[in-house]
Motif scaffolding. Structure first.
Motif, PDB file in Angstrom:
ATOM      1  N   GLY A  42     -26.659  -0.540  -0.685  1.00  0.00           N
ATOM      2  CA  GLY A  42     -27.636  -0.769  -1.741  1.00  0.00           C
ATOM      3  C   GLY A  42     -27.064  -0.452  -3.111  1.00  0.00           C
ATOM      4  N   ASP A  43     -26.275   0.620  -3.197  1.00  0.00           N
ATOM      5  CA  ASP A  43     -25.637   0.976  -4.463  1.00  0.00           C
ATOM      6  C   ASP A  43     -24.675  -0.115  -4.921  1.00  0.00           C
ATOM      7  OD1 ASP A  43     -27.006   3.394  -4.508  1.00  0.00           O
ATOM      8  OD2 ASP A  43     -25.298   4.555  -3.728  1.00  0.00           O
ATOM      9  N   ALA A  44     -23.901  -0.649  -3.983  1.00  0.00           N
ATOM     10  CA  ALA A  44     -22.952  -1.708  -4.323  1.00  0.00           C
ATOM     11  C   ALA A  44     -23.675  -2.970  -4.789  1.00  0.00           C
ATOM     12  CB  ALA A  44     -22.069  -2.027  -3.114  1.00  0.00           C
ATOM     13  N   ARG A  45     -24.761  -3.320  -4.102  1.00  0.00           N
ATOM     14  CA  ARG A  45     -25.527  -4.503  -4.488  1.00  0.00           C
ATOM     15  C   ARG A  45     -26.120  -4.320  -5.889  1.00  0.00           C
ATOM     16  NH1 ARG A  45     -27.489  -8.362  -1.205  1.00  0.00           N
ATOM     17  NH2 ARG A  45     -27.336  -7.033   0.619  1.00  0.00           N
ATOM     18  N   GLN A  46     -26.612  -3.110  -6.164  1.00  0.00           N
ATOM     19  CA  GLN A  46     -27.204  -2.834  -7.468  1.00  0.00           C
ATOM     20  C   GLN A  46     -26.138  -2.904  -8.566  1.00  0.00           C
ATOM     21  OE1 GLN A  46     -28.948   1.070  -7.918  1.00  0.00           O
ATOM     22  NE2 GLN A  46     -30.450   0.280  -9.358  1.00  0.00           N
ATOM     23  N   ALA A  47     -24.957  -2.384  -8.301  1.00  0.00           N
ATOM     24  CA  ALA A  47     -23.875  -2.430  -9.283  1.00  0.00           C
ATOM     25  C   ALA A  47     -23.471  -3.873  -9.565  1.00  0.00           C
ATOM     26  CB  ALA A  47     -22.680  -1.641  -8.779  1.00  0.00           C
ATOM     27  N   LYS A  48     -23.442  -4.686  -8.520  1.00  0.00           N
ATOM     28  CA  LYS A  48     -23.099  -6.101  -8.689  1.00  0.00           C
ATOM     29  C   LYS A  48     -24.119  -6.801  -9.578  1.00  0.00           C
ATOM     30  CE  LYS A  48     -24.127  -9.310  -5.695  1.00  0.00           C
ATOM     31  NZ  LYS A  48     -24.263 -10.121  -4.506  1.00  0.00           N
ATOM     32  N   GLU A  49     -25.381  -6.535  -9.352  1.00  0.00           N
ATOM     33  CA  GLU A  49     -26.436  -7.165 -10.146  1.00  0.00           C
ATOM     34  C   GLU A  49     -26.401  -6.688 -11.596  1.00  0.00           C
ATOM     35  OE1 GLU A  49     -28.319  -9.733  -9.260  1.00  0.00           O
ATOM     36  OE2 GLU A  49     -27.207  -9.667  -7.401  1.00  0.00           O
ATOM     37  N   LYS A  50     -26.106  -5.419 -11.807  1.00  0.00           N
ATOM     38  CA  LYS A  50     -25.988  -4.909 -13.185  1.00  0.00           C
ATOM     39  C   LYS A  50     -24.825  -5.576 -13.893  1.00  0.00           C
ATOM     40  CE  LYS A  50     -28.200  -0.434 -12.804  1.00  0.00           C
ATOM     41  NZ  LYS A  50     -28.060   1.011 -12.922  1.00  0.00           N
ATOM     42  N   GLY A  51     -23.731  -5.788 -13.177  1.00  0.00           N
ATOM     43  CA  GLY A  51     -22.582  -6.488 -13.744  1.00  0.00           C
ATOM     44  C   GLY A  51     -22.916  -7.907 -14.139  1.00  0.00           C
ATOM     45  N   LYS A  52     -23.701  -8.580 -13.313  1.00  0.00           N
ATOM     46  CA  LYS A  52     -24.132  -9.941 -13.635  1.00  0.00           C
ATOM     47  C   LYS A  52     -24.989  -9.956 -14.904  1.00  0.00           C
ATOM     48  CE  LYS A  52     -24.604 -12.002  -9.044  1.00  0.00           C
ATOM     49  NZ  LYS A  52     -25.640 -12.532  -8.149  1.00  0.00           N
ATOM     50  N   ASP A  53     -25.879  -8.950 -15.032  1.00  0.00           N
ATOM     51  CA  ASP A  53     -26.748  -8.876 -16.198  1.00  0.00           C
ATOM     52  C   ASP A  53     -25.951  -8.706 -17.490  1.00  0.00           C
ATOM     53  OD1 ASP A  53     -29.021  -9.197 -14.688  1.00  0.00           O
ATOM     54  OD2 ASP A  53     -29.521  -7.057 -14.612  1.00  0.00           O
ATOM     55  N   VAL A  54     -24.863  -7.953 -17.424  1.00  0.00           N
ATOM     56  CA  VAL A  54     -24.045  -7.727 -18.609  1.00  0.00           C
ATOM     57  C   VAL A  54     -23.458  -9.042 -19.094  1.00  0.00           C
ATOM     58  CG1 VAL A  54     -21.878  -6.679 -19.392  1.00  0.00           C
ATOM     59  CG2 VAL A  54     -23.493  -5.323 -18.072  1.00  0.00           C
ATOM     60  N   PHE A  55     -23.010  -9.885 -18.183  1.00  0.00           N
ATOM     61  CA  PHE A  55     -22.394 -11.142 -18.570  1.00  0.00           C
ATOM     62  C   PHE A  55     -23.407 -12.226 -18.942  1.00  0.00           C
ATOM     63  CE2 PHE A  55     -18.856  -9.178 -16.229  1.00  0.00           C
ATOM     64  CZ  PHE A  55     -17.912  -9.239 -17.248  1.00  0.00           C
ATOM     65  N   ARG A  56     -24.655 -12.059 -18.571  1.00  0.00           N
ATOM     66  CA  ARG A  56     -25.670 -13.042 -18.912  1.00  0.00           C
ATOM     67  C   ARG A  56     -26.082 -12.930 -20.376  1.00  0.00           C
ATOM     68  NH1 ARG A  56     -29.246 -12.291 -13.747  1.00  0.00           N
ATOM     69  NH2 ARG A  56     -28.052 -13.583 -12.350  1.00  0.00           N
ATOM     70  N   HIS A  57     -26.035 -11.745 -20.918  1.00  0.00           N
ATOM     71  CA  HIS A  57     -26.543 -11.524 -22.268  1.00  0.00           C
ATOM     72  C   HIS A  57     -25.476 -11.525 -23.287  1.00  0.00           C
ATOM     73  CE1 HIS A  57     -30.489 -10.747 -20.698  1.00  0.00           C
ATOM     74  NE2 HIS A  57     -29.974  -9.859 -19.860  1.00  0.00           N
TER      75      HIS A  57
END
Length: 57
Positions: A42-57
């Motif tokens: 779950g931690d890894a999945r959350q980190a991946k999603e946070k990384g995606k958010d950084v590149f979206r904005h």
């Protein structure tokens, strides 16, 4: 879709935490380890999603 993945990560973390606590309560080392693994997933999945958010904005 990103919201779905974020909620899935939180769910995995919560399930892992509960499983780890249950394993400790009954003295089952395997269940405790499985709970920790689910939390890590779950931690890894959350980190991946946070990384995606950084590149979206």
């Amino acid at each position: 879709m990103a919201g779905n993945q974020k909620s899935r990560a939180k769910m995995e973390q919560a399930k892992g935490k509960a499983k780890e606590a249950a394993g400790r309560a009954v003295g089952n080392d395997r269940m405790t380890a499985e709970g920790r693994a689910a939390q890590s997933k779950g931690d890894a999945r959350q980190a991946k999603e946070k990384g995606k958010d950084v590149f979206r904005h």
